[in-house]
Scaffold this motif. Structure first.
Motif, PDB file in Angstrom:
ATOM      1  N   GLN A  75       1.063  -1.245  -0.109  1.00  0.00           N
ATOM      2  CA  GLN A  75       0.408  -0.173   0.352  1.00  0.00           C
ATOM      3  C   GLN A  75       0.758   1.459  -0.861  1.00  0.00           C
ATOM      4  O   GLN A  75       1.542   1.454   0.343  1.00  0.00           O
ATOM      5  CB  GLN A  75      -0.529  -0.125   1.145  1.00  0.00           C
ATOM      6  CG  GLN A  75      -1.741   1.705   1.213  1.00  0.00           C
ATOM      7  CD  GLN A  75      -2.504   1.344   2.394  1.00  0.00           C
ATOM      8  OE1 GLN A  75      -2.535   0.686   3.416  1.00  0.00           O
ATOM      9  NE2 GLN A  75      -3.866   1.505   2.129  1.00  0.00           N
ATOM     10  N   ALA A  81      -5.005  -0.318  -0.842  1.00  0.00           N
ATOM     11  CA  ALA A  81      -3.643  -2.056  -0.410  1.00  0.00           C
ATOM     12  C   ALA A  81      -3.885  -2.880  -2.256  1.00  0.00           C
ATOM     13  O   ALA A  81      -5.058  -2.483  -2.105  1.00  0.00           O
ATOM     14  CB  ALA A  81      -3.956  -2.290   1.038  1.00  0.00           C
ATOM     15  N   ALA A 136      -6.993  -2.443   5.380  1.00  0.00           N
ATOM     16  CA  ALA A 136      -6.201  -2.551   3.934  1.00  0.00           C
ATOM     17  C   ALA A 136      -6.623  -3.550   3.472  1.00  0.00           C
ATOM     18  O   ALA A 136      -6.793  -4.129   2.283  1.00  0.00           O
ATOM     19  CB  ALA A 136      -5.129  -2.428   4.080  1.00  0.00           C
TER      20      ALA A 136
END
Length: 140
Positions: A75, A81, A136
């Motif tokens: 990310q 991400a 993420a």
């Protein structure tokens, strides 16, 4: 002693990464793949236990990651991400703040290639919080 774990990849996982453990959440292992400094292409296999990730950081010369086993994430700060699987390649431009590491339920190994090593320096930043990590990996 170098350990080979065929459950992750065909590369050695190396020694526990104690030199940089302050920049990781969880355990990681480091196996240098190149030794000839005249070639000027430092490459290491980095292996992360499930849930392990490194801090936000940047490289003044950039970096290339090649996923070689398991499932991981990469990310860039301010972006979504990316899930990483076997064969995925990430090209990281100089001075881009980012993190990378394993999925919560999988080991992960990648080859890290240091670009422009004659001038490349790492700038280690804040840890990826549990909340940032969950957000993420939860979107995937």
């Amino acid at each position: 002693m170098q350990t080979k774990n065929s459950n992750i990849s065909n590369f050695l996982i190396g020694e526990e990464n104690t030199s940089y453990q302050q920049y990781f959440s969880g355990k990681s292992w480091l196996a240098p793949l190149t030794k000839n400094k005249d070639l000027n292409v430092p490459m290491n296999n980095v292996t992360f236990e499930p849930g392990c990730r490194n801090n936000w950081h940047s490289h003044t010369g950039g970096q290339i990651l090649i996923a070689v086993g398991g499932v991981g994430y990469y990310q860039e700060r301010g972006k979504e991400a990316q899930r990483l699987e076997l064969g995925d390649v990430v090209e990281i431009a100089p001075n881009i703040e980012h993190w990378h590491g394993a999925a919560p339920d999988s080991w992960f190994s990648h080859i890290a290639i240091e670009c422009n090593p004659q001038t490349n320096n790492n700038k280690w930043l804040d840890p990826v919080s549990d909340e940032e990590y969950a957000e993420a990996v939860g979107k995937k």
